[in-house]
Design a protein around this motif. Structure first.
Motif, mmCIF file in Angstrom:
data_model
loop_
_atom_site.group_PDB
_atom_site.id
_atom_site.type_symbol
_atom_site.label_atom_id
_atom_site.label_comp_id
_atom_site.label_asym_id
_atom_site.label_seq_id
_atom_site.Cartn_x
_atom_site.Cartn_y
_atom_site.Cartn_z
ATOM 1 N N ALA A 94 0.811 -1.220 0.000
ATOM 2 C CA ALA A 94 0.000 0.000 0.000
ATOM 3 C C ALA A 94 0.844 1.270 0.000
ATOM 4 O O ALA A 94 0.299 2.380 -0.011
ATOM 5 C CB ALA A 94 -0.926 -0.001 1.217
ATOM 6 N N GLY A 95 2.166 1.123 0.012
ATOM 7 C CA GLY A 95 3.039 2.287 0.035
ATOM 8 C C GLY A 95 3.018 3.018 1.367
ATOM 9 O O GLY A 95 3.294 4.220 1.441
ATOM 10 N N ILE A 96 2.708 2.292 2.440
ATOM 11 C CA ILE A 96 2.632 2.888 3.777
ATOM 12 C C ILE A 96 3.965 2.703 4.489
ATOM 13 O O ILE A 96 4.511 1.602 4.531
ATOM 14 C CB ILE A 96 1.499 2.233 4.591
ATOM 15 N N THR A 97 4.483 3.783 5.039
ATOM 16 C CA THR A 97 5.732 3.716 5.783
ATOM 17 C C THR A 97 5.533 4.290 7.183
ATOM 18 O O THR A 97 4.565 5.012 7.444
ATOM 19 C CB THR A 97 6.845 4.508 5.074
ATOM 20 N N VAL A 98 6.453 3.962 8.063
ATOM 21 C CA VAL A 98 6.409 4.448 9.449
ATOM 22 C C VAL A 98 7.718 5.161 9.743
ATOM 23 O O VAL A 98 8.795 4.599 9.531
ATOM 24 C CB VAL A 98 6.205 3.292 10.441
ATOM 25 N N THR A 99 7.633 6.387 10.217
ATOM 26 C CA THR A 99 8.829 7.166 10.513
ATOM 27 C C THR A 99 9.275 6.951 11.955
ATOM 28 O O THR A 99 8.511 6.473 12.799
ATOM 29 C CB THR A 99 8.583 8.664 10.296
ATOM 30 N N ARG A 100 10.514 7.333 12.216
ATOM 31 C CA ARG A 100 11.052 7.235 13.568
ATOM 32 C C ARG A 100 10.273 8.124 14.535
ATOM 33 O O ARG A 100 9.997 7.740 15.672
ATOM 34 C CB ARG A 100 12.528 7.623 13.586
ATOM 35 N N SER A 101 9.902 9.310 14.064
ATOM 36 C CA SER A 101 9.169 10.230 14.940
ATOM 37 C C SER A 101 7.784 9.678 15.287
ATOM 38 O O SER A 101 7.308 9.855 16.416
ATOM 39 C CB SER A 101 9.034 11.607 14.283
ATOM 40 N N GLU A 102 7.144 9.016 14.332
ATOM 41 C CA GLU A 102 5.835 8.406 14.607
ATOM 42 C C GLU A 102 5.967 7.284 15.625
ATOM 43 O O GLU A 102 5.116 7.118 16.506
ATOM 44 C CB GLU A 102 5.219 7.873 13.315
ATOM 45 N N THR A 103 7.042 6.526 15.490
ATOM 46 C CA THR A 103 7.286 5.443 16.439
ATOM 47 C C THR A 103 7.526 6.001 17.835
ATOM 48 O O THR A 103 6.987 5.484 18.828
ATOM 49 C CB THR A 103 8.503 4.610 15.993
ATOM 50 N N GLU A 104 8.329 7.047 17.933
ATOM 51 C CA GLU A 104 8.620 7.649 19.229
ATOM 52 C C GLU A 104 7.356 8.233 19.852
ATOM 53 O O GLU A 104 7.132 8.115 21.063
ATOM 54 C CB GLU A 104 9.677 8.738 19.066
ATOM 55 N N GLN A 105 6.528 8.860 19.019
ATOM 56 C CA GLN A 105 5.279 9.424 19.513
ATOM 57 C C GLN A 105 4.366 8.336 20.068
ATOM 58 O O GLN A 105 3.758 8.492 21.131
ATOM 59 C CB GLN A 105 4.568 10.169 18.386
ATOM 60 N N MET A 106 4.289 7.234 19.335
ATOM 61 C CA MET A 106 3.454 6.125 19.782
ATOM 62 C C MET A 106 3.982 5.533 21.083
ATOM 63 O O MET A 106 3.224 5.259 22.014
ATOM 64 C CB MET A 106 3.396 5.042 18.706
ATOM 65 N N ARG A 107 5.313 5.346 21.156
ATOM 66 C CA ARG A 107 5.888 4.765 22.365
ATOM 67 C C ARG A 107 5.596 5.636 23.581
ATOM 68 O O ARG A 107 5.210 5.120 24.643
ATOM 69 C CB ARG A 107 7.404 4.592 22.206
ATOM 70 N N LYS A 108 5.771 6.940 23.438
ATOM 71 C CA LYS A 108 5.509 7.844 24.552
ATOM 72 C C LYS A 108 4.037 7.787 24.964
ATOM 73 O O LYS A 108 3.709 7.815 26.160
ATOM 74 C CB LYS A 108 5.898 9.271 24.172
ATOM 75 N N GLY A 109 3.153 7.709 23.974
ATOM 76 C CA GLY A 109 1.730 7.636 24.278
ATOM 77 C C GLY A 109 1.361 6.360 25.012
ATOM 78 O O GLY A 109 0.594 6.376 25.981
ATOM 79 N N LEU A 110 1.934 5.247 24.579
ATOM 80 C CA LEU A 110 1.641 3.966 25.222
ATOM 81 C C LEU A 110 2.258 3.899 26.617
ATOM 82 O O LEU A 110 1.653 3.361 27.552
ATOM 83 C CB LEU A 110 2.159 2.812 24.353
ATOM 84 N N GLU A 111 3.473 4.429 26.744
ATOM 85 C CA GLU A 111 4.109 4.441 28.066
ATOM 86 C C GLU A 111 3.293 5.271 29.040
ATOM 87 O O GLU A 111 3.134 4.904 30.212
ATOM 88 C CB GLU A 111 5.531 4.988 27.957
ATOM 89 N N SER A 112 2.753 6.383 28.555
ATOM 90 C CA SER A 112 1.924 7.230 29.406
ATOM 91 C C SER A 112 0.648 6.510 29.812
ATOM 92 O O SER A 112 0.216 6.582 30.968
ATOM 93 C CB SER A 112 1.592 8.532 28.673
ATOM 94 N N ARG A 113 0.073 5.805 28.865
ATOM 95 C CA ARG A 113 -1.196 5.126 29.133
ATOM 96 C C ARG A 113 -1.025 3.908 30.036
ATOM 97 O O ARG A 113 -1.836 3.640 30.909
ATOM 98 C CB ARG A 113 -1.854 4.704 27.819
#
Length: 209
Positions: A94-113
């Motif tokens: 599908a041409g979908i990629t994941v950036t390092r910043s998106e990964t970091e944002q997700m990790r911080k959100g999950l760690e907070s939750r």
């Protein structure tokens, strides 16, 4: 007590219809825990991830409960690794990629939750060293749902993603070492493991997806 997920995991719904080709008599490559297409998930790599989780669990004040709650850790971990590669194929097509910043944002959100790195360990059976890879997986799944405009429905796109994963998996050759069990199409897990490998979509928002 180990904190348990109260929401239905995306994994339970997303993999229930998966029916990949499973080897009945062993993997085609020595030292492989599983082979997805031509990519080998080695026994040594799998064991390294399992050992990292066990080491972290033993250092936790809740070590006894954590160890008891993840008695099928090898199967749970391998299940996640195999499923990740199916999602990677979908994202690539599908041409979908994941950036390092998106990964970091997700990790911080999950760690907070979920209460920091220890929350990853307690809730998902993921060691601190695996937090980034786990977070990337969550971003990828959410972006697939949004990017491919999968019908959200009442379950946030779980059913639609399940159908897409099943369709994709059928086109892939997936061999699992019998030592770790066989893929159970009813649960989308290896053997009788019940641990989900994705958080509910509603708990894993992706900005700008």
């Amino acid at each position: 007590m180990v904190r348990r997920r109260t929401a239905v995991s995306l994994a339970a719904a997303a993999l229930v219809a998966m029916t990949p080709v499973i080897s009945a008599c062993g993997t085609p490559h020595a030292g492989a825990a599983a082979v997805v297409e031509n990519e080998t998930i080695s026994v040594s790599d799998l064991q390294s991830q399992v050992n990292a989780v066990r080491t972290a669990q033993e250092k936790s004040p809740q070590s006894a409960a954590l160890l008891e709650g993840t008695s099928k850790l090898s199967q749970m971990t391998l299940s996640r690794l195999v499923a990740t590669r199916v999602l990677d194929r979908i994202a690539k097509d599908a041409g979908i990629t994941v950036t390092r910043s998106e990964t970091e944002q997700m990790r911080k959100g999950l760690e907070s939750r979920y209460g920091g790195a220890d929350g990853f360990l307690q809730t998902f059976g993921v060691a601190p060293s695996g937090a980034d890879a786990f977070s990337r997986l969550q971003v990828e799944a959410a972006k697939i749902i949004v990017g491919l405009r999968l019908e959200p429905g009442s379950d946030g796109g779980n059913t639609a993603l399940s159908q897409l994963i099943a369709k994709t998996a059928k086109t892939m050759k997936i061999d699992v070492n019998p030592r770790y069990g066989t893929w159970d199409a009813r649960t989308g897990q290896l053997g009788d493991t019940k641990e989900p490998w994705l958080v509910p979509v509603a708990e894993a928002p992706v900005q700008g997806a």
